[in-house]
Write an enzyme that holds these catalytic residues in place. Structure first.
Site, mmCIF file in Angstrom:
data_model
loop_
_atom_site.group_PDB
_atom_site.id
_atom_site.type_symbol
_atom_site.label_atom_id
_atom_site.label_comp_id
_atom_site.label_asym_id
_atom_site.label_seq_id
_atom_site.Cartn_x
_atom_site.Cartn_y
_atom_site.Cartn_z
ATOM 1 C CB CYS A 260 -0.977 -0.009 1.173
ATOM 2 S SG CYS A 260 -2.292 -1.234 0.957
ATOM 3 C CE LYS A 263 -1.402 -0.299 -3.948
ATOM 4 N NZ LYS A 263 -2.748 0.246 -4.032
#
Ligand code: NAD
Length: 433
Positions: A260, A263
């Site tokens: 999470c 990115k």
């Protein structure tokens, strides 16, 4: 309801919704995963989730399929929990799984329904997908879309889903808002905000950008501490008493990773560029750079302990998951450090309590061991890179007896340097003298 995409988010959401009493059909294109889930085998490691899965299956309220026509016939509400990974070679998110799911679902819809996006997406995606849904649904079938971002933390996924700190509903109609509020009503009195699509999309990426910034802030302080002889752990503790700052996410170490934060901040920067407001997020470039520098700094600490070279040295890496209580190895700092050391000629052995299978698949060139002691046997330096409680409470005696040299890099700043040094270990940690 259906839950489309049964990864870390989707399995948790599906099992928790069944636990609340809803009838849930999970949908995935991975037939092996669907077979496992229907057999009660949880393909991920997540505290308490296996029990919920088994209970859901046993009650008949939960099952899984690969068939979209079945999903369309089953659901009044369809949750989209698809992956939105970083595109190879660029910062932007790849939202093609969401498009594919909508293309597969919409033509089969035979009655009015609500589709609810939970994936983390670039702002503007919901609007575009709403138009696609309307365009692809058969004439006469009304399909509404809501965006309901997910804030769960891996390692606490069940707890966070059943006791969320807030619910955000991006909706264009009162109908969508009411359906979602009814659906979550069994959770009790949870602060619930109804907002537009774009705000709902932004809440999630803004939250992750803030958390990443906080971690990189203290890691930037670690760099300054390293240049001055100050101790970043003491600094962090002293800062944490200021209630305006707070101690959470202020823990210095090898930095953040996972599927999470990295990115999401990159996709956020890319989207801001597209929107002409790239300047507003240039600080996230630094946040990302500080974070990645911590990985190379950790390699440096280990190399220094070995006198300047890894060549031929045995190196034990404790931890492969990007965080404890998870088997998720996506963008794992531990595996990046292990690989970098191997590239410099180190003979690396990795151990993790839950993530070994995933790590073996993703980094087959590394060696793996079945226990911390096995990984450490004959090693010239041990690196603690994921703060599993098993490693935090590591017994120095047996470890000291199997290593070739008593060198330890505490990449998460969780060990007591005084205790380790007095047991004859050379102790190094990021940001500490
Ligand atoms: P994941 O990659 O683990 O899961 C995605 C799943 O979708 C996989 O099982 C894949 O097989 C399936 N899939 C792919 N294409 C499909 C299709 N066309 N039809 C049906 N299934 C398909 O991803 P994840 O970690 O669960 O994350 C999902 C989303 O939730 C991402 O946007 C992520 O950023 C967001 N999110 C994740 C977390 C987390 O802790 N993992 C927390 C909050 C938000």
């Amino acid at each position: 309801m259906t839950v489309i995409g049964t990864g870390y988010l989707g399995i948790t959401h599906a099992a928790c919704m069944a636990e609340l009493g809803h009838e849930v059909l999970g949908v995935d294109i991975d037939s092996d995963k669907v077979r496992q889930l229907n057999a009660g085998i949880l393909p991920i490691f997540e505290e308490g989730l296996d029990e919920l899965l088994r209970r859901g299956l046993a009650s008949g309220k939960l099952r899984f399929t690969t068939a979209y026509p079945e999903a369309a016939a089953f659901g009044d509400v369809h949750f989209l929990c698809l992956g939105t990974p970083q595109r190879p070679g660029e910062y932007r998110a790849d939202v093609s799984q969401l498009d594919a799911a909508i293309e597969a679902l919409a033509p089969h819809l035979r009655r009015d329904s609500l589709v609810v996006g939970k994936s983390t997406v670039p702002v503007g995606t919901a609007e575009r997908l709403a138009d696609r849904l309307t365009g692809l649904a058969p004439p006469g079938v009304r399909v509404d879309l809501a965006w309901n971002p997910e804030f769960l933390r891996e390692g606490f996924a069940v707890e966070d889903t059943l006791r969320p700190d807030r619910i955000v509903i991006g909706a264009r109609s009162e109908y969508a808002d009411r359906v979602l509020r009814d659906l979550y009503a069994p959770l009790g009195d949870i602060p619930t905000l109804t907002v537009g699509y774009t705000t709902a999309e932004l809440v999630k990426v803004a939250a992750n950008a803030f958390l990443a910034t906080k971690i990189s802030f203290i890691n930037a302080m670690a760099e300054v501490c390293e240049a001055t002889g100050a101790d970043v752990v003491q600094l962090s503790r002293a800062l944490s008493y200021d209630t305006r700052i707070g101690g959470r996410f202020l823990h210095p170490g090898v930095g953040f990773g996972g599927g999470c934060l990295p990115k999401d901040i990159r996709a956020f920067m890319a989207r801001a560029d597209e929107l002409g407001v790239g300047e507003a997020l240039t600080f996230l470039r630094e946040v990302d750079a500080i974070n990645l520098r911590r990985r190379s700094r950790t390699v440096t600490l280990a190399r220094e302990l070995l006198g300047g070279s890894f060549d031929g040295a045995r190196v034990a890496v404790l931890g492969a998951a990007f965080k404890p209580n998870s088997d998720d190895i996506r963008d794992s700092p531990a595996l990046d450090v292990a690989t970098a050391i191997q590239d410099e000629g180190g003979r690396v052995s990795v151990y993790d309590p839950a993530a070994l299978d995933n790590a073996r698949k993703a980094r087959p060139a590394l060696d793996y061991a079945d226990s911390a002691l096995a990984a450490a046997t004959g090693s010239s330096v041990v690196l603690l890179l994921t703060e599993w409680s098993e490693f935090v409470g590591l017994d120095r005696g047996p470890l000291g007896a199997v290593v070739a040299r008593r060198n330890i890099v505490d990449g998460r700043n969780v060990l007591d340097p005084v205790a380790w040094r007095s047991a004859g270990w050379q102790y190094r940690a990021p940001g500490r003298p």
